[in-house]
Design a protein around this motif. Structure first.
Motif, PDB file in Angstrom:
ATOM      1  N   ASP A  76       0.953  -1.271  -0.151  1.00  0.00           N
ATOM      2  CA  ASP A  76      -0.012  -0.041  -0.060  1.00  0.00           C
ATOM      3  C   ASP A  76       0.882   1.184   0.064  1.00  0.00           C
ATOM      4  OD1 ASP A  76      -2.079  -1.744   0.265  1.00  0.00           O
ATOM      5  OD2 ASP A  76      -2.591  -1.201   2.351  1.00  0.00           O
ATOM      6  N   LYS A 112     -10.046   1.066  -1.711  1.00  0.00           N
ATOM      7  CA  LYS A 112      -9.116   1.342  -1.070  1.00  0.00           C
ATOM      8  C   LYS A 112      -7.796   2.103  -1.919  1.00  0.00           C
ATOM      9  CE  LYS A 112     -10.262  -1.956   2.752  1.00  0.00           C
ATOM     10  NZ  LYS A 112     -10.028  -2.993   3.424  1.00  0.00           N
ATOM     11  N   THR A 113      -7.759   1.384  -3.094  1.00  0.00           N
ATOM     12  CA  THR A 113      -6.575   1.582  -3.990  1.00  0.00           C
ATOM     13  C   THR A 113      -6.643   3.000  -4.334  1.00  0.00           C
ATOM     14  OG1 THR A 113      -6.363  -0.594  -4.735  1.00  0.00           O
ATOM     15  CG2 THR A 113      -5.293   1.128  -6.111  1.00  0.00           C
ATOM     16  N   LEU A 159      -5.629   5.373  -1.555  1.00  0.00           N
ATOM     17  CA  LEU A 159      -4.378   5.471  -1.602  1.00  0.00           C
ATOM     18  C   LEU A 159      -3.691   6.549  -2.828  1.00  0.00           C
ATOM     19  CD1 LEU A 159      -3.243   1.702  -1.084  1.00  0.00           C
ATOM     20  CD2 LEU A 159      -3.217   3.661   0.601  1.00  0.00           C
TER      21      LEU A 159
END
Length: 291
Positions: free
Chosen positions: A216, A243-244, A247
């Motif tokens: 991550d 979530k990616t 990020l």
């Protein structure tokens, strides 16, 4: 064909489905001849490439078992109208010879940089589909200064980014599933050594079954803007996908703060393979993002 479908029903691996849709992708593609093609000697192997059009460079990285024509046959004619398109066939795929060198995302990402060096391209927009998308993520981590913008289509940077059914499908793959399929035919049509077919499959199956995670923290450090395109039912875990995107700086309330430089597009009613037939949709997102 029935035998292949029966084998695929063990867990529904998307790559088996890709075989069955090969002729669909081919029939819809508008074939054009490359302005240049050849082999770049990089990292102990020779990597095949094709170049189309003129303009700002854009590098295309195909999915597992695919060739340039199979993966990008519909997009290259459109992209090459305004861009210099460099399409690469990775280790053991298409025209690129089989090699006993370990097949890994890191090695393939190094190969991409090697081809760019060979063609004297300092930086480019990088577009990757499926396996090629994972390689594109790795390339952005390993060679950040070589990436202008990044486009990831139906892919992830870690095994857990796929739904469990997809990972189980990778584990269920066997060489015999590919016998007498369109992918086998395509391999025989362009592979420099047809006798390496079984070895290529065995190497790919080992590669597909190995868990991976680029971290991550590394994804969060990617400075280039990223466009993520995913089908709503393409096997990518949408919770992990969000979530990616977070990020990469996305997932905010853009009415209360600036719009993020990275984009996320979820295309409705699309599978992993059918997504690549949506040429106008993908081209529209890419053109808006890359201009």
């Amino acid at each position: 064909m029935k035998r292949i479908i029966k084998g695929a029903n063990i867990s529904g691996p998307v790559l088996i489905i890709a075989m069955l849709l090969f002729t669909v992708l081919q029939s819809q593609g508008q074939k054009i001849k490359p302005a240049a093609s050849g082999y770049a000697p990089v990292n102990g192997i020779k990597v095949y490439y094709e170049v189309y059009g003129k303009g700002r460079p854009i590098v295309l990285l195909h999915g597992a078992f695919y060739t340039i024509e199979m993966n990008w046959g519909q997009l290259i004619p459109e992209l090459s109208k305004t861009r210099k398109v460099i399409a690469i066939e990775m280790q053991g795929h298409g025209h690129t010879p089989f090699s006993d060198r370990k097949l890994s995302h890191a090695n393939m990402a190094k190969d991409v940089e090697g081809v760019m060096n060979y063609l004297k391209i300092d930086s480019a927009d990088i577009v990757g589909y499926s396996m090629g998308g994972s390689v594109a993520y790795k390339f952005a981590i390993q060679s950040p200064k070589r990436v202008r913008k990044l486009v990831i289509i139906s892919s992830t940077y870690k095994s857990s980014g796929w739904l469990p059914a997809v990972n189980n499908g990778f584990k269920a793959l066997k060489p015999e599933f590919f016998t007498n399929t369109p992918i086998h035919t395509a391999y025989d049509a362009v592979a420099p050594d047809k006798t390496k077919w079984t070895k290529f499959l065995e190497q790919m199956i080992v590669f597909a079954g190995e868990p991976f995670d680029f971290g991550d923290a590394n994804i969060a450090k990617i400075s280039a803007p990223v466009l993520i395109i995913s089908g709503d039912n393409d096997g990518v875990d949408k919770v992990e996908l969000m979530k990616t995107y977070q990020l990469l700086g996305g997932g905010v309330s853009a009415d209360l703060q600036p719009m993020p430089k990275s984009h996320l597009a979820i295309v409705p009613f699309q599978s992993h393979v059918s997504l690549m037939t949506q040429t106008k949709t993908i081209l529209g997102y890419m053109n808006d993002f890359l201009k």
